[in-house]
Write a protein that holds these residues in place. Structure first.
Motif, PDB file in Angstrom:
ATOM      1  N   TRP A   1     112.892  -6.537   1.389  1.00 54.23           N
ATOM      2  CA  TRP A   1     113.075  -7.715   1.514  1.00 54.23           C
ATOM      3  C   TRP A   1     114.289  -7.524   0.805  1.00 54.23           C
ATOM      4  O   TRP A   1     115.195  -9.050   0.213  1.00 54.23           O
ATOM      5  N   PHE A   2     114.076  -7.341  -0.547  1.00 50.31           N
ATOM      6  CA  PHE A   2     115.450  -7.709  -2.125  1.00 50.31           C
ATOM      7  C   PHE A   2     115.886  -7.603  -1.138  1.00 50.31           C
ATOM      8  O   PHE A   2     117.285  -8.822  -2.058  1.00 50.31           O
ATOM      9  N   VAL A   3     116.472  -6.404  -1.109  1.00 52.10           N
ATOM     10  CA  VAL A   3     118.048  -6.239  -0.613  1.00 52.10           C
ATOM     11  C   VAL A   3     118.694  -7.319   0.323  1.00 52.10           C
ATOM     12  O   VAL A   3     119.484  -7.715  -0.059  1.00 52.10           O
ATOM     13  N   VAL A   4     117.933  -7.559   1.646  1.00 45.96           N
ATOM     14  CA  VAL A   4     117.994  -8.926   2.742  1.00 45.96           C
ATOM     15  C   VAL A   4     118.228  -9.883   1.648  1.00 45.96           C
ATOM     16  O   VAL A   4     118.980 -10.933   1.864  1.00 45.96           O
ATOM     17  N   CYS A   5     117.538  -9.928   0.660  1.00 49.62           N
ATOM     18  CA  CYS A   5     117.188 -11.843   0.522  1.00 49.62           C
ATOM     19  C   CYS A   5     118.936 -11.714  -0.541  1.00 49.62           C
ATOM     20  O   CYS A   5     119.637 -12.996  -0.836  1.00 49.62           O
TER      21      CYS A   5
ATOM     22  N   ARG B   1     118.708   4.783   0.981  1.00 49.54           N
ATOM     23  CA  ARG B   1     119.994   4.524   0.469  1.00 49.54           C
ATOM     24  C   ARG B   1     121.098   3.484   0.728  1.00 49.54           C
ATOM     25  O   ARG B   1     120.229   3.172   1.940  1.00 49.54           O
ATOM     26  N   LEU B   2     121.541   3.367  -0.064  1.00 50.77           N
ATOM     27  CA  LEU B   2     122.373   1.802   0.564  1.00 50.77           C
ATOM     28  C   LEU B   2     123.862   2.007   0.000  1.00 50.77           C
ATOM     29  O   LEU B   2     124.792   3.011  -0.121  1.00 50.77           O
ATOM     30  N   THR B   3     124.460   1.943   1.877  1.00 52.01           N
ATOM     31  CA  THR B   3     126.082   1.710   1.985  1.00 52.01           C
ATOM     32  C   THR B   3     127.003   0.199   2.316  1.00 52.01           C
ATOM     33  O   THR B   3     126.128  -0.655   2.958  1.00 52.01           O
ATOM     34  N   LEU B   4     128.015   0.448   2.008  1.00 50.76           N
ATOM     35  CA  LEU B   4     128.601  -0.836   2.297  1.00 50.76           C
ATOM     36  C   LEU B   4     130.084  -0.480   2.569  1.00 50.76           C
ATOM     37  O   LEU B   4     131.117   0.303   2.591  1.00 50.76           O
TER      38      LEU B   4
ATOM     39  N   VAL C   1     117.975  -1.849   8.009  1.00 55.40           N
ATOM     40  CA  VAL C   1     117.940  -2.474   7.453  1.00 55.40           C
ATOM     41  C   VAL C   1     119.482  -3.422   8.017  1.00 55.40           C
ATOM     42  O   VAL C   1     120.138  -2.296   6.640  1.00 55.40           O
ATOM     43  N   ARG C   2     120.456  -3.835   9.054  1.00 55.16           N
ATOM     44  CA  ARG C   2     121.760  -4.290   8.576  1.00 55.16           C
ATOM     45  C   ARG C   2     121.737  -5.505   8.274  1.00 55.16           C
ATOM     46  O   ARG C   2     121.025  -6.306   8.655  1.00 55.16           O
ATOM     47  N   VAL C   3     123.176  -6.055   6.427  1.00 57.01           N
ATOM     48  CA  VAL C   3     123.542  -7.090   7.174  1.00 57.01           C
ATOM     49  C   VAL C   3     124.633  -7.611   7.104  1.00 57.01           C
ATOM     50  O   VAL C   3     125.834  -7.379   6.061  1.00 57.01           O
ATOM     51  N   ARG C   4     125.233  -8.023   7.533  1.00 60.64           N
ATOM     52  CA  ARG C   4     126.404  -8.388   8.189  1.00 60.64           C
ATOM     53  C   ARG C   4     126.997  -9.875   8.035  1.00 60.64           C
ATOM     54  O   ARG C   4     126.107 -11.060   8.869  1.00 60.64           O
ATOM     55  N   ASP C   5     128.355 -10.163   7.737  1.00 64.69           N
ATOM     56  CA  ASP C   5     128.871 -11.203   7.980  1.00 64.69           C
ATOM     57  C   ASP C   5     130.248 -11.192   8.061  1.00 64.69           C
ATOM     58  O   ASP C   5     131.161 -10.931   8.154  1.00 64.69           O
TER      59      ASP C   5
ATOM     60  N   THR D   1     132.048  -7.768   6.683  1.00 64.72           N
ATOM     61  CA  THR D   1     130.961  -6.885   5.280  1.00 64.72           C
ATOM     62  C   THR D   1     129.233  -6.625   6.105  1.00 64.72           C
ATOM     63  O   THR D   1     129.296  -6.846   6.551  1.00 64.72           O
ATOM     64  N   VAL D   2     128.774  -5.705   5.665  1.00 63.88           N
ATOM     65  CA  VAL D   2     127.612  -4.781   6.275  1.00 63.88           C
ATOM     66  C   VAL D   2     127.606  -3.796   5.414  1.00 63.88           C
ATOM     67  O   VAL D   2     127.831  -3.381   4.723  1.00 63.88           O
ATOM     68  N   LEU D   3     126.112  -4.749   4.924  1.00 64.23           N
ATOM     69  CA  LEU D   3     125.822  -3.783   3.837  1.00 64.23           C
ATOM     70  C   LEU D   3     124.677  -2.880   4.700  1.00 64.23           C
ATOM     71  O   LEU D   3     123.512  -3.772   5.419  1.00 64.23           O
ATOM     72  N   THR D   4     123.757  -1.889   4.499  1.00 61.93           N
ATOM     73  CA  THR D   4     123.291  -1.134   4.988  1.00 61.93           C
ATOM     74  C   THR D   4     122.658  -0.207   4.405  1.00 61.93           C
ATOM     75  O   THR D   4     122.507   0.059   3.433  1.00 61.93           O
ATOM     76  N   VAL D   5     121.234  -0.180   4.671  1.00 63.47           N
ATOM     77  CA  VAL D   5     120.181   0.337   3.480  1.00 63.47           C
ATOM     78  C   VAL D   5     118.997   0.997   4.569  1.00 63.47           C
ATOM     79  O   VAL D   5     118.232   0.430   5.890  1.00 63.47           O
ATOM     80  N   GLU D   6     119.082   2.254   4.073  1.00 58.63           N
ATOM     81  CA  GLU D   6     117.773   3.309   5.022  1.00 58.63           C
ATOM     82  C   GLU D   6     117.042   3.571   4.089  1.00 58.63           C
ATOM     83  O   GLU D   6     117.287   4.531   3.685  1.00 58.63           O
TER      84      GLU D   6
END
Length: 413
Positions: A324-328, A387-390, A356-360, A398-403
Protein backbone atom coordinates in the motif's frame (compact mmCIF):
# COMPACT_ATOMS: atom_id res chain seq x y z
CA UNK A 1 32.39 -11.89 28.89
CA UNK A 2 34.30 -14.42 26.81
CA UNK A 3 37.56 -16.28 27.23
CA UNK A 4 39.59 -13.82 25.15
CA UNK A 5 38.56 -10.92 27.36
CA UNK A 6 39.38 -12.97 30.45
CA UNK A 7 42.90 -13.68 29.18
CA UNK A 8 43.68 -9.96 29.31
CA UNK A 9 42.83 -9.59 32.99
CA UNK A 10 45.57 -9.39 35.61
CA UNK A 11 43.95 -11.86 37.99
CA UNK A 12 43.32 -14.43 35.28
CA UNK A 13 45.27 -17.18 37.03
CA UNK A 14 43.34 -16.61 40.26
CA UNK A 15 39.97 -16.71 38.51
CA UNK A 16 37.87 -19.67 37.46
CA UNK A 17 38.65 -19.23 33.78
CA UNK A 18 41.51 -21.78 33.57
CA UNK A 19 39.27 -24.39 35.19
CA UNK A 20 36.39 -23.44 32.92
CA UNK A 21 38.68 -23.93 29.93
CA UNK A 22 39.70 -27.33 31.31
CA UNK A 23 36.05 -28.31 31.78
CA UNK A 24 35.25 -27.22 28.23
CA UNK A 25 38.08 -29.31 26.79
CA UNK A 26 37.17 -32.35 28.87
CA UNK A 27 33.54 -32.03 27.76
CA UNK A 28 34.65 -31.86 24.13
CA UNK A 29 36.97 -34.82 24.64
CA UNK A 30 34.16 -36.90 26.12
CA UNK A 31 31.85 -36.02 23.23
CA UNK A 32 34.56 -36.73 20.64
CA UNK A 33 35.39 -40.07 22.21
CA UNK A 34 31.71 -41.06 22.21
CA UNK A 35 31.37 -40.08 18.55
CA UNK A 36 34.45 -42.11 17.63
CA UNK A 37 33.32 -45.11 19.68
CA UNK A 38 29.79 -44.98 18.26
CA UNK A 39 31.10 -44.79 14.71
CA UNK A 40 33.45 -47.73 15.26
CA UNK A 41 30.70 -49.83 16.86
CA UNK A 42 28.28 -49.07 14.04
CA UNK A 43 30.94 -49.84 11.45
CA UNK A 44 31.89 -53.09 13.17
CA UNK A 45 28.28 -54.21 13.50
CA UNK A 46 27.55 -53.32 9.90
CA UNK A 47 24.87 -50.88 11.00
CA UNK A 48 26.18 -48.22 8.68
CA UNK A 49 25.47 -50.49 5.75
CA UNK A 50 21.90 -51.03 6.95
CA UNK A 51 21.15 -47.50 8.02
CA UNK A 52 23.11 -45.87 5.24
CA UNK A 53 25.43 -42.88 5.39
CA UNK A 54 22.43 -40.57 5.37
CA UNK A 55 21.39 -41.72 8.83
CA UNK A 56 24.90 -41.17 10.23
CA UNK A 57 24.77 -37.60 8.91
CA UNK A 58 22.31 -36.68 11.66
CA UNK A 59 24.85 -37.65 14.34
CA UNK A 60 26.12 -34.09 14.24
CA UNK A 61 22.83 -32.68 15.56
CA UNK A 62 23.09 -33.90 19.20
CA UNK A 63 26.84 -33.17 19.20
CA UNK A 64 26.16 -29.59 18.12
CA UNK A 65 23.46 -29.26 20.78
CA UNK A 66 25.96 -30.39 23.43
CA UNK A 67 28.56 -27.94 22.08
CA UNK A 68 26.09 -25.06 22.38
CA UNK A 69 25.61 -25.90 26.03
CA UNK A 70 29.19 -26.54 27.08
CA UNK A 71 30.67 -23.54 25.27
CA UNK A 72 28.81 -21.29 27.70
CA UNK A 73 31.78 -21.98 29.96
CA UNK A 74 33.92 -19.83 27.66
CA UNK A 75 31.49 -17.37 26.10
CA UNK A 76 28.30 -15.85 27.44
CA UNK A 77 27.17 -15.04 23.89
CA UNK A 78 24.65 -17.63 22.75
CA UNK A 79 25.59 -19.76 19.78
CA UNK A 80 22.69 -19.30 17.33
CA UNK A 81 20.91 -22.32 15.97
CA UNK A 82 20.95 -21.92 12.19
CA UNK A 83 18.51 -24.75 11.52
CA UNK A 84 15.37 -23.84 9.60
CA UNK A 85 11.90 -24.67 10.82
CA UNK A 86 10.32 -27.37 8.63
CA UNK A 87 7.51 -25.95 6.49
CA UNK A 88 5.16 -28.77 7.46
CA UNK A 89 4.82 -31.08 10.47
CA UNK A 90 5.93 -34.66 10.22
CA UNK A 91 9.14 -36.69 10.03
CA UNK A 92 9.44 -36.54 6.26
CA UNK A 93 9.38 -32.73 6.16
CA UNK A 94 11.84 -32.58 9.05
CA UNK A 95 14.28 -34.95 7.36
CA UNK A 96 14.03 -33.12 4.03
CA UNK A 97 14.77 -29.81 5.74
CA UNK A 98 17.73 -31.19 7.67
CA UNK A 99 19.34 -32.90 4.71
CA UNK A 100 19.03 -29.87 2.45
CA UNK A 101 20.41 -27.20 4.80
CA UNK A 102 24.18 -26.60 4.95
CA UNK A 103 24.31 -26.36 8.74
CA UNK A 104 23.52 -30.10 9.07
CA UNK A 105 26.63 -31.00 7.11
CA UNK A 106 28.72 -28.51 9.02
CA UNK A 107 27.54 -30.06 12.27
CA UNK A 108 28.57 -33.47 10.97
CA UNK A 109 31.99 -32.04 10.15
CA UNK A 110 32.20 -30.63 13.67
CA UNK A 111 31.36 -34.03 15.17
CA UNK A 112 34.03 -35.75 13.05
CA UNK A 113 36.54 -33.07 14.05
CA UNK A 114 35.83 -33.73 17.74
CA UNK A 115 36.40 -37.43 17.10
CA UNK A 116 39.88 -36.57 15.82
CA UNK A 117 40.82 -33.86 18.30
CA UNK A 118 39.67 -35.39 21.57
CA UNK A 119 43.14 -36.81 22.43
CA UNK A 120 44.63 -33.33 22.08
CA UNK A 121 41.94 -31.90 24.35
CA UNK A 122 42.77 -34.45 27.04
CA UNK A 123 46.49 -33.90 26.54
CA UNK A 124 46.16 -30.15 26.99
CA UNK A 125 44.37 -30.57 30.32
CA UNK A 126 46.66 -33.33 31.55
CA UNK A 127 49.82 -31.38 30.76
CA UNK A 128 48.47 -28.26 32.43
CA UNK A 129 47.77 -30.13 35.65
CA UNK A 130 50.30 -32.96 35.68
CA UNK A 131 53.49 -31.11 34.78
CA UNK A 132 53.29 -28.47 37.55
CA UNK A 133 52.31 -31.17 40.07
CA UNK A 134 55.24 -33.33 39.00
CA UNK A 135 57.63 -30.39 39.45
CA UNK A 136 56.11 -29.49 42.79
CA UNK A 137 56.41 -33.06 44.06
CA UNK A 138 60.12 -33.40 43.23
CA UNK A 139 61.41 -32.77 46.81
CA UNK A 140 58.85 -35.20 48.23
CA UNK A 141 59.80 -37.91 45.75
CA UNK A 142 63.50 -37.31 46.41
CA UNK A 143 62.87 -37.72 50.13
CA UNK A 144 61.05 -40.99 49.54
CA UNK A 145 63.60 -42.40 47.08
CA UNK A 146 66.66 -40.87 48.71
CA UNK A 147 69.02 -41.06 45.73
CA UNK A 148 67.53 -39.80 42.48
CA UNK A 149 64.27 -38.59 40.98
CA UNK A 150 63.68 -38.42 37.24
CA UNK A 151 61.56 -35.33 36.71
CA UNK A 152 59.02 -35.95 33.97
CA UNK A 153 60.86 -39.22 33.28
CA UNK A 154 63.65 -37.28 31.58
CA UNK A 155 65.78 -35.10 33.91
CA UNK A 156 67.52 -36.68 36.90
CA UNK A 157 67.60 -34.77 40.19
CA UNK A 158 70.01 -36.02 42.84
CA UNK A 159 70.43 -33.08 45.25
CA UNK A 160 68.07 -31.18 47.52
CA UNK A 161 68.96 -27.71 46.21
CA UNK A 162 68.19 -28.82 42.68
CA UNK A 163 64.95 -30.47 43.85
CA UNK A 164 63.82 -27.27 45.56
CA UNK A 165 64.71 -25.24 42.46
CA UNK A 166 62.68 -27.62 40.30
CA UNK A 167 59.74 -27.31 42.69
CA UNK A 168 59.99 -23.52 42.50
CA UNK A 169 59.45 -23.77 38.75
CA UNK A 170 55.99 -25.29 39.31
CA UNK A 171 54.32 -21.89 39.64
CA UNK A 172 55.67 -20.31 36.43
CA UNK A 173 55.14 -23.54 34.50
CA UNK A 174 51.54 -23.73 35.70
CA UNK A 175 50.97 -20.10 34.68
CA UNK A 176 52.41 -20.73 31.22
CA UNK A 177 50.47 -23.98 30.82
CA UNK A 178 47.21 -22.42 32.02
CA UNK A 179 47.51 -19.60 29.50
CA UNK A 180 48.40 -22.06 26.74
CA UNK A 181 45.51 -24.39 27.59
CA UNK A 182 43.03 -21.49 27.70
CA UNK A 183 44.23 -20.13 24.36
CA UNK A 184 43.83 -23.60 22.87
CA UNK A 185 40.34 -23.88 24.35
CA UNK A 186 39.43 -20.45 22.95
CA UNK A 187 40.68 -21.45 19.52
CA UNK A 188 38.68 -24.69 19.73
CA UNK A 189 35.55 -22.76 20.68
CA UNK A 190 36.08 -20.26 17.84
CA UNK A 191 36.50 -23.13 15.37
CA UNK A 192 33.33 -24.75 16.67
CA UNK A 193 31.44 -21.48 16.34
CA UNK A 194 32.60 -21.10 12.74
CA UNK A 195 31.57 -24.64 11.85
CA UNK A 196 28.22 -24.57 13.63
CA UNK A 197 27.09 -21.18 12.42
CA UNK A 198 28.79 -20.31 9.16
CA UNK A 199 27.72 -17.37 7.02
CA UNK A 200 24.02 -18.24 6.94
CA UNK A 201 23.62 -18.02 10.73
CA UNK A 202 24.41 -14.34 10.57
CA UNK A 203 21.85 -14.02 7.78
CA UNK A 204 19.30 -15.87 9.88
CA UNK A 205 19.90 -13.60 12.84
CA UNK A 206 19.65 -10.52 10.65
CA UNK A 207 16.44 -11.86 9.17
CA UNK A 208 14.99 -12.37 12.62
CA UNK A 209 16.07 -8.87 13.61
CA UNK A 210 14.44 -7.50 10.49
CA UNK A 211 11.21 -9.35 11.29
CA UNK A 212 11.26 -7.87 14.79
CA UNK A 213 11.86 -4.43 13.26
CA UNK A 214 8.89 -4.84 10.91
CA UNK A 215 6.67 -5.98 13.78
CA UNK A 216 7.78 -3.04 15.91
CA UNK A 217 7.11 -0.63 13.05
CA UNK A 218 3.62 -2.06 12.53
CA UNK A 219 2.87 -1.82 16.24
CA UNK A 220 4.05 1.79 16.35
CA UNK A 221 2.10 2.63 13.21
CA UNK A 222 -1.06 1.13 14.72
CA UNK A 223 -0.52 3.11 17.93
CA UNK A 224 -0.10 6.41 16.05
CA UNK A 225 -3.17 5.69 13.93
CA UNK A 226 -5.21 4.82 17.00
CA UNK A 227 -4.09 7.92 18.89
CA UNK A 228 -4.93 10.18 15.94
CA UNK A 229 -8.27 8.52 15.34
CA UNK A 230 -9.44 8.28 18.94
CA UNK A 231 -7.70 11.37 20.27
CA UNK A 232 -7.01 14.31 17.97
CA UNK A 233 -9.81 13.50 15.51
CA UNK A 234 -12.46 13.26 18.22
CA UNK A 235 -11.31 16.52 19.76
CA UNK A 236 -11.56 18.28 16.39
CA UNK A 237 -15.06 16.87 15.88
CA UNK A 238 -16.08 18.17 19.31
CA UNK A 239 -14.47 21.56 18.59
CA UNK A 240 -16.34 21.84 15.27
CA UNK A 241 -19.64 21.08 16.96
CA UNK A 242 -18.99 23.57 19.76
CA UNK A 243 -18.12 26.30 17.25
CA UNK A 244 -21.29 25.52 15.32
CA UNK A 245 -23.43 25.77 18.43
CA UNK A 246 -21.70 29.00 19.47
CA UNK A 247 -22.31 30.46 15.99
CA UNK A 248 -26.02 29.64 16.25
CA UNK A 249 -26.31 31.25 19.68
CA UNK A 250 -24.26 34.36 18.82
CA UNK A 251 -26.04 37.49 17.57
CA UNK A 252 -25.50 38.53 13.98
CA UNK A 253 -22.39 40.59 13.55
CA UNK A 254 -18.60 40.34 13.46
CA UNK A 255 -18.57 37.63 16.14
CA UNK A 256 -20.72 35.33 14.01
CA UNK A 257 -18.41 35.89 11.07
CA UNK A 258 -15.34 34.99 13.16
CA UNK A 259 -17.05 31.88 14.55
CA UNK A 260 -17.97 30.78 11.02
CA UNK A 261 -14.39 31.18 9.86
CA UNK A 262 -13.13 29.31 12.94
CA UNK A 263 -15.58 26.47 12.26
CA UNK A 264 -14.48 26.26 8.63
CA UNK A 265 -10.82 26.08 9.68
CA UNK A 266 -11.63 23.34 12.20
CA UNK A 267 -13.46 21.37 9.50
CA UNK A 268 -10.51 21.73 7.11
CA UNK A 269 -8.13 20.59 9.85
CA UNK A 270 -10.41 17.61 10.50
CA UNK A 271 -10.42 16.75 6.80
CA UNK A 272 -6.64 16.97 6.61
CA UNK A 273 -6.30 14.80 9.71
CA UNK A 274 -8.58 12.17 8.19
CA UNK A 275 -6.48 12.21 5.02
CA UNK A 276 -3.37 11.83 7.14
CA UNK A 277 -4.84 8.83 8.97
CA UNK A 278 -5.92 7.31 5.66
CA UNK A 279 -2.42 7.88 4.24
CA UNK A 280 -0.75 6.18 7.20
CA UNK A 281 -2.95 3.09 7.06
CA UNK A 282 -6.47 3.28 5.58
CA UNK A 283 -9.20 1.42 7.48
CA UNK A 284 -10.16 -0.39 4.27
CA UNK A 285 -6.72 -1.99 4.18
CA UNK A 286 -7.23 -3.48 7.62
CA UNK A 287 -10.82 -4.53 7.07
CA UNK A 288 -10.95 -5.62 3.43
CA UNK A 289 -7.39 -5.92 2.18
CA UNK A 290 -5.17 -4.40 -0.48
CA UNK A 291 -7.56 -4.39 -3.51
CA UNK A 292 -10.23 -2.38 -1.64
CA UNK A 293 -7.69 0.12 -0.30
CA UNK A 294 -6.11 0.61 -3.74
CA UNK A 295 -9.56 1.02 -5.34
CA UNK A 296 -10.37 3.77 -2.84
CA UNK A 297 -7.04 5.43 -3.57
CA UNK A 298 -7.79 5.35 -7.31
CA UNK A 299 -11.23 6.89 -6.74
CA UNK A 300 -9.68 9.79 -4.84
CA UNK A 301 -6.90 10.39 -7.37
CA UNK A 302 -7.09 13.49 -9.56
CA UNK A 303 -5.91 11.34 -12.49
CA UNK A 304 -7.91 8.46 -13.97
CA UNK A 305 -6.45 5.29 -12.44
CA UNK A 306 -7.55 1.83 -13.53
CA UNK A 307 -7.19 -0.95 -10.97
CA UNK A 308 -6.71 -4.62 -11.80
CA UNK A 309 -5.51 -6.45 -8.69
CA UNK A 310 -6.26 -10.17 -8.71
CA UNK A 311 -5.74 -11.00 -5.03
CA UNK A 312 -8.37 -13.38 -3.67
CA UNK A 313 -6.41 -13.95 -0.43
CA UNK A 314 -5.28 -11.75 2.42
CA UNK A 315 -1.60 -11.40 3.29
CA UNK A 316 0.34 -10.57 6.46
CA UNK A 317 -0.14 -7.00 7.66
CA UNK A 318 3.49 -5.91 6.99
CA UNK A 319 3.22 -7.15 3.39
CA UNK A 320 -0.07 -5.41 2.68
CA UNK A 321 1.11 -2.24 4.41
CA UNK A 322 4.33 -2.17 2.36
CA UNK A 323 2.48 -2.72 -0.93
CA UNK A 324 0.00 0.00 0.00
CA UNK A 325 2.79 2.43 0.88
CA UNK A 326 4.51 1.86 -2.47
CA UNK A 327 1.29 2.30 -4.45
CA UNK A 328 0.30 5.41 -2.50
CA UNK A 329 3.71 7.03 -3.00
CA UNK A 330 3.81 6.04 -6.67
CA UNK A 331 0.38 7.56 -7.35
CA UNK A 332 1.35 10.74 -5.50
CA UNK A 333 4.60 11.03 -7.47
CA UNK A 334 3.03 10.47 -10.87
CA UNK A 335 0.37 13.06 -10.06
CA UNK A 336 3.00 15.67 -9.22
CA UNK A 337 5.86 14.91 -11.59
CA UNK A 338 5.00 12.56 -14.46
CA UNK A 339 2.70 14.69 -16.57
CA UNK A 340 0.61 11.58 -17.17
CA UNK A 341 -2.97 11.60 -18.41
CA UNK A 342 -3.86 8.22 -16.91
CA UNK A 343 -2.39 5.34 -14.94
CA UNK A 344 -3.14 1.76 -14.05
CA UNK A 345 -2.41 -0.45 -11.05
CA UNK A 346 -2.20 -4.18 -11.70
CA UNK A 347 -0.87 -7.17 -9.82
CA UNK A 348 -1.37 -10.67 -8.57
CA UNK A 349 0.10 -13.49 -6.56
CA UNK A 350 2.05 -16.43 -7.97
CA UNK A 351 4.91 -18.70 -6.91
CA UNK A 352 5.11 -17.26 -3.41
CA UNK A 353 5.44 -13.64 -4.58
CA UNK A 354 2.98 -10.76 -4.42
CA UNK A 355 3.55 -8.48 -7.42
CA UNK A 356 2.09 -4.98 -7.85
CA UNK A 357 2.76 -2.69 -10.83
CA UNK A 358 2.00 1.00 -11.23
CA UNK A 359 2.13 2.20 -14.85
CA UNK A 360 1.53 5.67 -16.25
CA UNK A 361 1.73 7.25 -19.72
CA UNK A 362 3.76 10.25 -18.60
CA UNK A 363 6.96 11.72 -19.94
CA UNK A 364 9.21 9.12 -18.28
CA UNK A 365 12.82 9.75 -17.40
CA UNK A 366 12.39 9.06 -13.68
CA UNK A 367 15.79 8.84 -12.00
CA UNK A 368 16.15 6.88 -8.76
CA UNK A 369 19.24 8.94 -7.91
CA UNK A 370 17.50 12.24 -8.54
CA UNK A 371 15.73 12.34 -5.18
CA UNK A 372 15.02 10.44 -1.99
CA UNK A 373 11.49 9.30 -2.86
CA UNK A 374 12.39 6.18 -4.84
CA UNK A 375 15.26 5.40 -2.49
CA UNK A 376 12.85 5.56 0.44
CA UNK A 377 10.50 3.19 -1.39
CA UNK A 378 13.37 0.79 -2.03
CA UNK A 379 14.40 0.86 1.62
CA UNK A 380 10.84 0.19 2.73
CA UNK A 381 10.52 -2.78 0.36
CA UNK A 382 13.89 -4.25 1.35
CA UNK A 383 12.79 -4.44 4.98
CA UNK A 384 10.38 -7.26 4.07
CA UNK A 385 12.92 -8.87 1.71
CA UNK A 386 11.19 -7.49 -1.37
CA UNK A 387 12.44 -6.03 -4.62
CA UNK A 388 11.58 -2.75 -6.30
CA UNK A 389 12.28 -2.17 -10.00
CA UNK A 390 11.70 0.91 -12.15
CA UNK A 391 11.46 1.22 -15.91
CA UNK A 392 11.17 4.81 -17.08
CA UNK A 393 12.68 5.53 -20.52
CA UNK A 394 12.49 9.11 -21.82
CA UNK A 395 9.06 9.61 -23.32
CA UNK A 396 7.53 6.93 -21.12
CA UNK A 397 5.86 4.85 -20.09
CA UNK A 398 6.98 4.57 -16.47
CA UNK A 399 6.43 1.19 -14.78
CA UNK A 400 7.14 0.72 -11.08
CA UNK A 401 7.10 -2.91 -9.96
CA UNK A 402 7.26 -4.22 -6.41
CA UNK A 403 7.73 -7.93 -5.65
CA UNK A 404 7.15 -9.13 -2.09
CA UNK A 405 7.82 -12.77 -1.12
CA UNK A 406 5.06 -13.95 1.22
CA UNK A 407 2.44 -16.58 1.94
CA UNK A 408 -1.33 -15.97 2.02
CA UNK A 409 -3.03 -15.95 5.37
CA UNK A 410 -5.32 -18.88 6.22
CA UNK A 411 -8.98 -18.23 5.35
CA UNK A 412 -9.87 -17.87 9.03
CA UNK A 413 -7.20 -15.18 9.67
Amino acid sequence: MNVWQALGRRRFLLSTWPWRAAAYLLGGALTGALVLLSGLLLLTAGALVVLGPAAFTLAGLPVARAERRVRRLLDDRPLPDAHRTPPRPGLRSWLHTRYTEPVTWRELGHALLLALLWPFDVLAVVLTVAVPLALLATPVLLGVDGDQVNVLKAWPVTSWPLAVAVAALAGPVFALAAYGMTVYAGARAALARTLLTGPDARITELTRSRVRLVDAFEAERARIERDLHDGAQQRLVALTMMLGLARLDAPAGPLTTQLTRAQDEAERALTELRELIRGIHPPLLTDFGLPAAVAELADRSVLPVAVGLDLPDRFPAPIESTAWFVVCEAVANLTRHSGAAQAEITGGYADGTLTVRVRDDGRGGADPDGGTGLLRLGDRVSVVDGRLTLSSPPGGPTVLTVELPCRPLPPCA
